[in-house]
Design an enzyme around this catalytic site. Structure first.
Site, mmCIF file in Angstrom:
data_model
loop_
_atom_site.group_PDB
_atom_site.id
_atom_site.type_symbol
_atom_site.label_atom_id
_atom_site.label_comp_id
_atom_site.label_asym_id
_atom_site.label_seq_id
_atom_site.Cartn_x
_atom_site.Cartn_y
_atom_site.Cartn_z
ATOM 1 N N HIS A 1 -23.387 -93.853 -66.505
ATOM 2 C CA HIS A 1 -24.375 -92.800 -66.776
ATOM 3 C C HIS A 1 -24.958 -92.377 -65.427
ATOM 4 O O HIS A 1 -26.124 -92.601 -65.133
ATOM 5 C CB HIS A 1 -25.437 -93.315 -67.745
ATOM 6 N N GLU B 1 -21.588 -87.575 -70.340
ATOM 7 C CA GLU B 1 -21.756 -86.193 -69.888
ATOM 8 C C GLU B 1 -21.117 -85.928 -68.526
ATOM 9 O O GLU B 1 -21.810 -85.615 -67.543
ATOM 10 C CB GLU B 1 -23.246 -85.828 -69.855
ATOM 11 N N TYR C 1 -28.383 -80.863 -77.560
ATOM 12 C CA TYR C 1 -29.809 -80.515 -77.439
ATOM 13 C C TYR C 1 -30.105 -79.086 -77.882
ATOM 14 O O TYR C 1 -31.107 -78.840 -78.533
ATOM 15 C CB TYR C 1 -30.287 -80.725 -75.988
ATOM 16 N N GLU D 1 -26.475 -88.606 -78.371
ATOM 17 C CA GLU D 1 -27.807 -88.214 -77.879
ATOM 18 C C GLU D 1 -28.270 -86.987 -78.629
ATOM 19 O O GLU D 1 -27.493 -86.037 -78.835
ATOM 20 C CB GLU D 1 -27.797 -87.843 -76.387
ATOM 21 N N ASN E 1 -23.300 -85.296 -77.371
ATOM 22 C CA ASN E 1 -24.711 -85.195 -76.994
ATOM 23 C C ASN E 1 -25.120 -83.751 -77.206
ATOM 24 O O ASN E 1 -24.526 -82.841 -76.603
ATOM 25 C CB ASN E 1 -24.914 -85.564 -75.518
ATOM 26 N N ARG F 1 -27.935 -97.800 -77.790
ATOM 27 C CA ARG F 1 -26.990 -97.374 -76.750
ATOM 28 C C ARG F 1 -27.691 -97.459 -75.393
ATOM 29 O O ARG F 1 -28.712 -96.804 -75.176
ATOM 30 C CB ARG F 1 -26.539 -95.935 -77.037
HETATM 31 O O1 IFM Z 1 -32.140 -87.615 -69.974
HETATM 32 C C1 IFM Z 1 -30.918 -87.000 -70.192
HETATM 33 C C2 IFM Z 1 -29.810 -88.015 -70.340
HETATM 34 O O2 IFM Z 1 -29.744 -88.871 -69.264
HETATM 35 C C3 IFM Z 1 -28.482 -87.312 -70.484
HETATM 36 N N1 IFM Z 1 -28.532 -86.321 -71.518
HETATM 37 C C4 IFM Z 1 -29.624 -85.402 -71.551
HETATM 38 C C5 IFM Z 1 -30.939 -86.148 -71.448
HETATM 39 C C6 IFM Z 1 -32.107 -85.149 -71.458
HETATM 40 O O3 IFM Z 1 -31.993 -84.284 -70.369
#
Ligand code: IFM
Length: 477
Positions: free
Chosen positions: A132, A177, A309, A383, A307, A88
């Site tokens: 992006h 995002e 985290y 992500e 995405n 991606r």
């Molecule tokens: O690096 C970023 C990415 O560009 C978008 N999502 C989160 C990642 C980590 O912060």
């Protein structure tokens, strides 16, 4: 180089991943390409922001980044060595349509044609993200995302990209995002363009939604009918700190302006009443949303990209405030939560990555299952990954067991969601390469491939070798 022993039998976790599951990695143009002034590219909001003193740690910029623009063949070889089945990447708007208007610059498109051809030649499926975060500076000068016109410019640019690459890219993502674009960019000022205007941020959110819908229309017109169209949302896995009415109310408010501001218009064709109420003092939604906008925004998608985290734990202000309001995303001077800026944020636990983000894979399985139940769409994890303080050993190797443990645990969460019925079609590790981590500059390394920023030498970390074995095996051991 460490090699990981392969078990002689496939476990149930390995079997959970379907044979056609996409094993990928993700990057974004401004974070890796460099060549900021080459072949007709002009500045984006991130060029302007990163060149403004005090905005990015250490004054770092994406001028050179990891020089992927010149080294993409080497990088594709690396991907092939790791056995990635999908990659991606994002297309840089200011490379393709420098002023944000008018015809495409062929030299800009040629770079992506060559990249995609190289991927296909190595058996790697390209997944293109159209936006992006690199809005052409000229469009920001004309008002940026808070201005309705930007949504139409985005659709035009999307059509140019799709016409050029649609014959060879099967999966397209409109926005990455949009929460970050709208709220870190226009409310918190932590990201480009660095504005701190909550009302403008809400207008930006609507125009990002509208731009997404118009872009879906442009993609459907330009692409073959088998192409798949998606969006990547960083939905917040919101949890109340305690089972108290006031913390549950705080979670509702963050869910409204963090998540449902995207998913309700995109999948239900409406903005939720509670969001409109929470933000009514900031914008007049009746004027902002024109007739027909919601029908445009809710055009059907083939896939939904998540995405993920870390989870987001919140409470009422009275129950404490353990985190800065920018949530670890940069040096924002204002809240990124219009209409919910008094909500308090807490760490889900004390085990954190180098970003200060808590490690809790249950947020990923919970989110995938919730999305599956609510929207019933096939899902992609577009992500997931972690920054850690990597060190290069004297023999040149980079041993990153924390990253391996993070990815293993999160792939386990994906397996759990699949086992519970979610239709998850792929996983894209963030990131392939160490790169420019926005307001944090080059100090935070997310790559499974280490980059020496002086020499641009790439060294797969032990997590990359481990991921290669997972891919070879088709699942976890
Ligand atoms: O690096 C970023 C990415 O560009 C978008 N999502 C989160 C990642 C980590 O912060």
């Amino acid at each position: 180089m460490t090699t990981i022993p392969i078990p002689s039998h496939a476990s149930s976790a390995a079997r959970v991943f379907p044979p056609e599951f996409s094993w990928g990695a993700a990057t974004a143009a401004y974070q890796i390409e460099g060549a900021a002034a080459e072949d007709g590219r002009t500045p984006s909001i991130w060029d302007t922001f990163s060149h403004t003193p005090g905005k990015v740690v250490n004054g770092d910029t994406g001028d050179i980044a990891v020089d992927h623009y010149h080294r993409f063949r080497e990088d594709v070889r690396l991907m092939a060595d790791l056995g990635l089945t999908a990659y991606r990447f994002s297309i840089a708007w200011p490379r393709v349509q420098p002023t944000g208007r008018g015809p495409a610059v062929e030299r800009g498109l040629d770079f992506y044609r060559a990249l995609v051809d190289e991927l296909l030649a190595h058996g790697i499926t390209p997944v293109a993200t159209v936006y992006h975060w690199d809005l052409p500076q000229e469009l920001e000068g004309a008002g940026g995302w808070p201005t309705r016109e930007t949504a139409y410019r985005f659709a035009d640019y999307t059509a140019l990209a799709a016409e050029a690459l649609g014959d060879r890219v099967p999966t397209w993502i409109t926005l990455n995002e949009p929460w970050c674009s709208a709220f870190l960019g226009y409310a918190a000022g932590a990201h480009a363009p660095g504005r701190t205007d909550a009302a403008a941020a809400l207008r930006a959110a609507h125009h990002l939604n509208l731009g997404h819908g118009l872009a879906v229309g442009a993609l459907r017109s330009a692409l073959p009918s088998a192409a798949q169209v998606s969006v990547s949302l960083n939905l917040h896995a919101v949890r109340p700190l305690a089972d108290r009415p006031e913390d549950i109310e705080a979670a509702r408010r963050i869910d409204a302006v963090g998540n449902r501001i995207w998913t309700s218009p995109m999948f239900k064709g409406r903005y939720d009443e509670d969001l409109l109420k929470d933000t009514a003092h900031l914008v007049d939604w009746d004027t902002l949303v024109h007739d027909g906008d919601l029908a445009e925004i809710s055009r059907p998608l083939d896939l939904l990209g998540l995405n993920y985290y870390a989870p987001t734990v919140v409470s009422s202000p009275a129950n404490g405030d353990r985190l800065p309001r920018d949530d670890g995303h940069g040096n924002g001077s204002a809240s990124p939560w219009p209409g919910a800026d008094d909500v308090a944020f807490h760490l889900a636990n004390d085990e954190v990555t180098a970003m200060g983000w808590p490690i809790d894979p249950t947020g990923l399985s919970d989110s995938l299952l919730a999305l599956h139940r609510e929207f019933g769409l096939p899902l992609l994890v577009t992500e997931n990954g972690a920054a850690f303080e990597d060190t290069v050993a004297p023999d040149g190797t980079v041993h990153d067991p924390e990253r391996t443990a993070y990815v293993r645990a999160h792939l386990g969460a994906v397996a759990d969601a699949i086992a519970a019925g979610a239709d998850v079609r792929g996983y894209f590790l963030w990131s392939l390469l160490d790169n420019f981590e926005w307001a944090c500059g080059y100090g935070k390394r997310f790559g499974i491939v280490h980059v020496d920023y002086e020499t641009q030498v790439r060294t797969p970390k032990t997590s990359a070798r481990w991921y290669a074995e997972v891919i070879r095996r088709g699942g976890l051991d």
